[in-house]
Design a protein around this motif. Sequence first.
Motif, PDB file in Angstrom:
ATOM      1  N   TYR A   1       1.332   1.489  11.438  1.00 46.52           N
ATOM      2  CA  TYR A   1       1.808   0.283  10.756  1.00 46.52           C
ATOM      3  C   TYR A   1       3.129  -0.269  11.295  1.00 46.52           C
ATOM      4  O   TYR A   1       3.459  -1.425  11.040  1.00 46.52           O
TER       5      TYR A   1
ATOM      6  N   GLU B   1       0.861  -1.181   0.000  1.00 46.28           N
ATOM      7  CA  GLU B   1       0.000   0.000   0.000  1.00 46.28           C
ATOM      8  C   GLU B   1       0.899   1.233   0.000  1.00 46.28           C
ATOM      9  O   GLU B   1       1.905   1.278   0.703  1.00 46.28           O
TER      10      GLU B   1
ATOM     11  N   ALA C   1       5.813  -1.079   7.839  1.00 43.07           N
ATOM     12  CA  ALA C   1       5.949   0.097   6.968  1.00 43.07           C
ATOM     13  C   ALA C   1       7.418   0.452   6.750  1.00 43.07           C
ATOM     14  O   ALA C   1       8.280   0.151   7.582  1.00 43.07           O
TER      15      ALA C   1
ATOM     16  N   TYR D   1       1.376   5.398   0.499  1.00 47.54           N
ATOM     17  CA  TYR D   1       0.844   6.596   1.153  1.00 47.54           C
ATOM     18  C   TYR D   1       1.762   7.775   0.856  1.00 47.54           C
ATOM     19  O   TYR D   1       2.990   7.627   0.837  1.00 47.54           O
TER      20      TYR D   1
ATOM     21  N   LYS E   1       4.730  -4.000   3.767  1.00 58.45           N
ATOM     22  CA  LYS E   1       3.337  -3.993   3.326  1.00 58.45           C
ATOM     23  C   LYS E   1       2.850  -2.578   3.021  1.00 58.45           C
ATOM     24  O   LYS E   1       1.840  -2.393   2.335  1.00 58.45           O
ATOM     25  N   ASN E   2       3.581  -1.587   3.555  1.00 56.57           N
ATOM     26  CA  ASN E   2       3.177  -0.187   3.376  1.00 56.57           C
ATOM     27  C   ASN E   2       4.401   0.678   3.096  1.00 56.57           C
ATOM     28  O   ASN E   2       5.410   0.568   3.804  1.00 56.57           O
TER      29      ASN E   2
END
Length: 288
Positions: A23, A6, A27, A8, A48-49
């Motif tokens: 996270y 993901e 992250a 951001y 994952k982020n």
Amino acid sequence: MLPKFEYYSPATLSEALELLERYGEDAKIIAGGTDLLVSMRDRLLKPKNLIDIKKIPDLRQIEYKEGVGITIGAAVTYKDMLEHPIMEKKYRVLCEAVRTIGDIVLRNRATLVGNICNASPAADSAPPLLILDARVRIINKNDGVREVPLERFFIGVKKTILKPTEIVKEVFIPEPPTNYYGKYVKMMRVLSEDLTVVGVAGLAYRDKGELIVRLAFSSVAPTPIRVREVEEVFKKKDMPIDKKIEEAVKISSEKVSPISDVRGSAEYRLNLVKVATTRLLKELVGVV
């Protein structure tokens, strides 16, 4: 192909810290991404982020205060640094090292803070920063900012003291000594755009007639290192300068712990340390 994640793009530092708090270890911060994306492609890292800090205005600043020093934000690129008028005037040894990193395309994207946080033993920016007494300013949501000497920031190969919920906000480099001379020597397998086999940064100046010398190395130990024992050698009153250089080279050789890899054997690296350090010290003391 990269693993799934993901993405951001926070607009403020507060938003970025909120995401990190949410996270944690799942992250990763991305600024330039020149190291991170390669590690993800090779499946060495699978966050994952991704939290992209590039658009946060507070992190894109270079601020210089005369007599105090310069602050370089986490999203400042090498290109931004090299184009800043104060960098070449006051911190030319760092500029010299930065110009050896990759090519123009990479330097348009890569960041100084990213290079530090990647914590590679071969980081070219680290030795100049070490001899310039650089400090790392770390921030998290709950405790605010803490400032740490760069020497204490690195704790192992690709490892730093950063916690999963922390960001390096900026690097602070104090005002350098007046009329110092600094140089970065990068030994490579090829003439350009290669990783460092041995890197050594040196700085010398005179303080009330006394010769002050600093040395730091990359690619010769689990972390970039500053050999402070060398500094004590040059403070000795009754030792000829050639003997000081000889002793400094001996100490440096004993403090490093090079490994063998595809770029060179441990023995080869150790010999390069001796040769590069001798040449650099002779140049430094010859100028100042």
